[in-house]
Design a protein around this motif. Structure first.
Motif, short mmCIF file in Angstrom:
data_model
loop_
_atom_site.label_atom_id
_atom_site.label_comp_id
_atom_site.label_asym_id
_atom_site.label_seq_id
_atom_site.Cartn_x
_atom_site.Cartn_y
_atom_site.Cartn_z
N ILE A 143 17.69 14.53 0.28
CA ILE A 143 16.62 13.85 -0.24
C ILE A 143 15.14 14.08 1.13
CG2 ILE A 143 14.89 11.22 0.05
CD1 ILE A 143 17.95 10.49 -0.54
N ALA A 144 15.47 14.65 2.16
CA ALA A 144 13.92 14.85 3.08
C ALA A 144 13.96 15.80 2.66
CB ALA A 144 14.83 14.80 4.50
N LEU A 145 14.61 16.93 2.24
CA LEU A 145 14.05 18.44 1.89
C LEU A 145 13.44 18.16 0.95
CD1 LEU A 145 17.53 20.61 2.49
CD2 LEU A 145 15.78 20.66 4.14
N TYR A 146 13.67 17.75 -0.48
CA TYR A 146 12.77 17.11 -1.62
C TYR A 146 11.28 16.66 -1.12
CZ TYR A 146 16.89 18.41 -4.75
OH TYR A 146 18.13 19.03 -4.99
N LEU A 147 11.53 15.76 -0.19
CA LEU A 147 10.20 15.09 0.23
C LEU A 147 9.19 16.22 0.69
CD1 LEU A 147 11.67 11.32 1.06
CD2 LEU A 147 9.82 12.59 -0.99
N ARG A 148 10.57 16.57 1.93
CA ARG A 148 8.92 18.12 2.06
C ARG A 148 8.43 18.93 0.63
NH1 ARG A 148 8.90 18.04 7.87
NH2 ARG A 148 11.53 16.38 8.40
N ALA A 149 9.32 19.43 0.39
CA ALA A 149 8.84 20.56 -0.81
C ALA A 149 8.16 20.01 -1.17
CB ALA A 149 9.99 20.88 -1.81
N GLU A 150 7.78 18.23 -1.44
CA GLU A 150 6.45 17.44 -2.06
C GLU A 150 5.23 17.18 -1.08
OE1 GLU A 150 8.49 14.35 -4.32
OE2 GLU A 150 8.16 15.21 -6.25
N ASN A 151 5.48 17.65 0.09
CA ASN A 151 4.67 17.51 1.13
C ASN A 151 3.85 15.72 1.41
OD1 ASN A 151 2.88 18.97 2.39
ND2 ASN A 151 1.62 19.77 1.08
N VAL A 152 5.45 15.01 0.79
CA VAL A 152 5.24 13.76 0.83
C VAL A 152 5.47 13.67 2.98
CG1 VAL A 152 6.32 11.71 1.25
CG2 VAL A 152 6.71 13.42 -1.06
N GLN A 153 3.92 12.95 3.37
CA GLN A 153 4.34 12.50 5.32
C GLN A 153 5.17 11.78 5.48
OE1 GLN A 153 1.49 14.54 6.30
NE2 GLN A 153 1.78 15.97 4.28
N PHE A 154 5.78 11.68 6.19
CA PHE A 154 6.13 11.26 7.56
C PHE A 154 7.08 10.33 6.51
CE2 PHE A 154 1.96 10.10 7.99
CZ PHE A 154 1.69 11.00 9.57
N LYS A 155 8.33 10.28 5.54
CA LYS A 155 9.23 10.15 4.83
C LYS A 155 10.52 11.02 5.09
CE LYS A 155 7.69 6.95 0.98
NZ LYS A 155 7.85 6.90 -0.48
N PRO A 156 9.92 11.85 5.07
CA PRO A 156 11.24 13.69 5.24
C PRO A 156 11.50 13.19 6.66
CG PRO A 156 9.05 14.14 4.09
CD PRO A 156 8.98 13.31 5.13
N GLN A 157 11.10 13.38 8.01
CA GLN A 157 11.88 12.35 9.23
C GLN A 157 12.63 11.17 9.01
OE1 GLN A 157 9.01 12.44 11.95
NE2 GLN A 157 9.58 12.76 13.77
N ALA A 158 11.68 10.24 8.64
CA ALA A 158 12.39 8.77 8.60
C ALA A 158 14.11 9.20 8.46
CB ALA A 158 11.54 7.93 8.00
N TYR A 159 14.16 9.89 6.70
CA TYR A 159 15.28 10.63 6.27
C TYR A 159 16.28 10.55 6.76
CZ TYR A 159 14.59 7.90 2.23
OH TYR A 159 14.10 7.30 0.65
N GLU A 160 15.25 12.28 8.03
CA GLU A 160 16.50 12.48 9.05
C GLU A 160 17.19 12.30 10.08
OE1 GLU A 160 13.45 15.53 9.84
OE2 GLU A 160 13.69 16.71 7.73
N ILE A 161 15.95 11.15 11.06
CA ILE A 161 16.28 10.65 11.73
C ILE A 161 17.90 9.41 11.07
CG2 ILE A 161 15.81 8.53 12.97
CD1 ILE A 161 13.40 9.96 13.59
N ALA A 162 18.05 9.40 9.73
CA ALA A 162 18.49 8.46 9.64
C ALA A 162 19.93 8.96 9.13
CB ALA A 162 18.05 7.31 8.47
N ALA A 163 19.47 9.87 9.10
CA ALA A 163 21.03 11.03 8.79
C ALA A 163 21.22 11.05 9.81
CB ALA A 163 20.55 11.58 7.80
N GLU A 164 20.65 12.12 10.76
CA GLU A 164 21.36 11.84 12.37
C GLU A 164 22.25 11.15 12.94
OE1 GLU A 164 20.97 14.83 13.74
OE2 GLU A 164 21.81 14.20 15.70
N ASN A 165 21.71 9.64 13.04
CA ASN A 165 22.13 9.07 13.30
C ASN A 165 23.36 8.55 12.36
OD1 ASN A 165 19.97 8.84 15.42
ND2 ASN A 165 19.31 7.06 13.82
N ILE A 166 23.51 8.30 10.95
CA ILE A 166 24.49 8.37 10.42
C ILE A 166 26.01 9.04 10.66
CG2 ILE A 166 25.32 8.24 7.82
CD1 ILE A 166 23.19 7.19 7.24
N ILE A 167 25.55 10.22 10.48
CA ILE A 167 26.47 11.24 11.40
C ILE A 167 26.84 10.96 13.15
CG2 ILE A 167 26.15 13.80 12.33
CD1 ILE A 167 27.02 13.95 9.37
N SER A 168 26.11 10.17 13.79
CA SER A 168 26.43 10.19 14.88
C SER A 168 27.61 8.84 14.99
CB SER A 168 25.78 10.36 16.08
OG SER A 168 24.79 9.55 16.06
N LEU A 169 27.83 8.24 13.76
CA LEU A 169 28.40 6.49 14.25
C LEU A 169 29.69 7.32 13.92
CD1 LEU A 169 26.67 4.92 10.98
CD2 LEU A 169 25.94 4.52 13.60
#
Length: 575
Positions: free
Chosen positions: A18-44
């Motif tokens: 999702i973060a990548l699609y949002l980046r492709a669409e040039n959406v601001q800030f949301k991509p990073q939020a999804y990436e951070i969430a993904a990273e935190n989920i992985i480390s659970l």
DNA sequence: GCCGTTTTCGGCCCGACTGTTTTCAGTCG
């Protein structure tokens, strides 16, 4: 409800996409939020689907980087196995975003352009387009881009993903050894995830200072380990090693070394938080230094940079972008257990079961490794495949250990066992046999597929046994090989506290406990032991990986029982 | 979309390099 069980891995992957699609669409800030969430989920360690079952949205909401909107998305995923928001994106962009962006130099925007202009959906599409020469015809792309794409696909097909640290660190240290004696070299350090002692490593990053960059770059690119030189400049080089990993070296100014070391050690998330923290303090942090106005206030050492920010120096192992900066601000980061602080090893196998050396050979190897005691923990009878010991052989082994202890100077061999926990939670040796031992350790090797509650009960029953001192490799996982069994680790940690049982941090390729649970155990005052689980004389080096893991879990020397002398250790495990 | 020791609204990391440009977008670490 659905039968499809969605894993954290899948959820994180979805969020990353999702973060990548949002980046492709040039959406601001949301991509990073999804990436951070993904990273935190992985480390659970615990599966979100289980957390949700246990206490619903509340448990999900507590995870940092996950707010209202993502809680709902996770709920939808856990309940239905699908996510409408994602499905809609996928309808709009029916191409393999994750695969395409896994190629070097292709990011989300390039992937989108390739899809729009050439209908490229997969890596195979991309390959044939590049071979036909149609990529070079897209405006904004050219022959060089096309060549890089081909090179990137080749690299991706050849590389084998992340390796366990046990395989990578010795190779990296060997390379460092060869480079540090070159004339002019003043610093050479391993950076990146290897310095942070992550469980798995993607590439080998080296940083250096030297008065003779030319010589260093030349040697680095012509080491026998180098299969291919990918990039070479005056201050930087990138190579592919024969063992199938990529590595690079960066030559830095000595005056900026500390800031650069922070930057290239990461984690990325830690750096982001650190820079945000600097901004709040009206400063700016980059790899060149900490700047206030136009003046560089700290750059030379890591300590100077952290101190100038008003922070305690943060050890690399806990630079993960969680709460470490907040605690460093309050000077509440404990002194993590130092490397080389173990005096004993409580899990050593010999040729009595599945090890390859005699008790005496293992003892001498341990002594050579500067240990002053080991516990002999051969498997027990129900593990027939390992030639596990029955009561009779255990008693014989005890006699041999007695003899050996008379012979050895300044070293003690403890009588112990890795006693199998049977399916019903009973132990594989009688109390009479266990009574003859100095230390009793238990673990699970069979009936791994039990239901979670039953498995948890089974283990707690064993921990309750009055003779049991240590629970080995608590989750049963092996990094990159298999996941652990289903278990409620929170309950195990509480039981460890209640029944005065130490939990093992296993330094072999198990790296078990997971750092999250180490931290939880430490916070609860549960004691740990760090062991090599060695089956051969050279594997005492596993202890260092165990310490790295324990440091990632915020363990201090006081939390780890085998930092004590043998007498103090034996006293500490007494019930 | 998340988050809070300047904030529940208005912020959100930084610089180098590359390839394609004629002033910059995209990617990476």
């Amino acid at each position: 409800m659905t039968s499809t069980k969605i894993t954290n891995q899948k959820i994180a992957k979805l969020f990353d996409e999702i973060a990548l699609y949002l980046r492709a669409e040039n959406v601001q800030f949301k991509p990073q939020a999804y990436e951070i969430a993904a990273e935190n989920i992985i480390s659970l360690e615990e599966e979100l689907s289980d957390s949700y079952k246990k206490c619903g949205k509340k448990c999900i909401d507590e995870i940092p980087g996950i707010g209202k909107s993502m809680v709902e998305k996770i709920e939808e995923l856990v309940q239905t196995g699908r996510l409408k928001y994602y499905d809609d994106l996928k309808k709009k962009y029916p191409f393999d975003m994750l695969a395409l962006t896994s190629i070097q130099d292709i990011g989300p925007k390039t992937a989108l352009t390739l899809f729009k202009k050439l209908k490229i959906k997969t890596i195979d599409d991309l390959l044939s387009a590049a071979e036909k020469g149609s990529i070079a015809k897209i405006p904004s792309m050219g022959v060089k881009t096309q060549r890089n794409v081909l090179r990137g696909i080749q690299f991706l097909k050849a590389s084998s993903g992340r390796r366990i640290i046990h395989q990578v660190l010795p190779l990296a240290q060997n390379i460092v050894k060869k480079l540090q004696n070159i004339s002019g070299v003043t610093h050479i350090d391993i950076a990146g995830s290897l310095r942070r002692k992550k469980e798995t490593i993607g590439d080998i990053d080296l940083l250096a200072t030297t008065t003779n960059p030319k010589q260093l770059i030349k040697t680095f690119t012509s080491l026998p380990e180098v299969e291919q030189v990918l990039e070479v400049g005056p201050k930087k080089a990138m190579v592919r090693y024969t063992f199938g990993m990529q590595g690079d070296i960066l030559i830095l100014k000595p005056s900026e070394y500390g800031a650069a070391l922070i930057h290239f050690t990461g984690s990325k998330e830690h750096n982001i938080l650190l820079r945000e923290f600097a901004i709040k303090k009206k400063m700016k942090l980059s790899e060149h230094g900490l700047v206030h106005g136009k003046k560089i206030i700290a750059a030379k050492t890591e300590k100077q940079v952290y101190t100038a920010l008003g922070l305690q120096e943060i050890p690399p192992e806990i630079r993960v972008g969680a709460d470490e900066i907040k605690l460093a601000q309050k000077h509440k980061i404990p002194e993590l257990i130092p490397y080389d602080s173990l005096k004993g090893d409580l899990q050593v196998q010999t040729d009595w079961s599945d090890g390859d050396s005699s008790i005496e050979e293992m003892a001498l190897a341990a002594k050579n490794y500067r240990l002053s005691y080991i516990a002999i923990t051969d498997h027990t009878q129900s593990l027939t495949i390992t030639n596990g010991l029955n009561e009779k052989r255990l008693l014989e082994q005890g006699k041999e250990i007695d003899k050996l202890n008379k012979k050895l100077k300044n070293f003690r061999v403890l009588k112990s066992t890795e006693c199998d926990i049977k399916k019903d939670g009973s132990l594989d040796l009688s109390d009479r046999a266990l009574k003859t031992l100095d230390v009793v350790s238990v673990s699970v090797h069979s009936n791994r597929k039990m239901e979670k509650n039953a498995m948890t009960e089974r283990i707690i029953k064993a921990m309750k046994h009055p003779f049991v001192h240590i629970f080995f490799h608590p989750s049963g996982r092996i990094v990159n090989i298999r996941d652990g069994y289903e278990i409620e680790m929170d309950k195990i940690i509480k039981a460890a506290k209640e029944y005065h049982v130490a939990l093992e941090v296993n330094g072999s390729e198990r790296l078990d406990l997971h750092e999250k649970y180490i931290r939880q155990a430490v916070e609860l005052g549960v004691k740990l032991v760090i062991n090599s689980d060695c089956h051969t004389q050279t594997h005492f080096t596993n202890l260092d990986f165990g310490i790295g893991q324990a440091r990632r879990g915020w363990a201090t020397k006081a939390d780890v029982l085998n930092t004590k002398t043998v007498d103090a250790f034996l006293k500490a495990i007494k019930k």
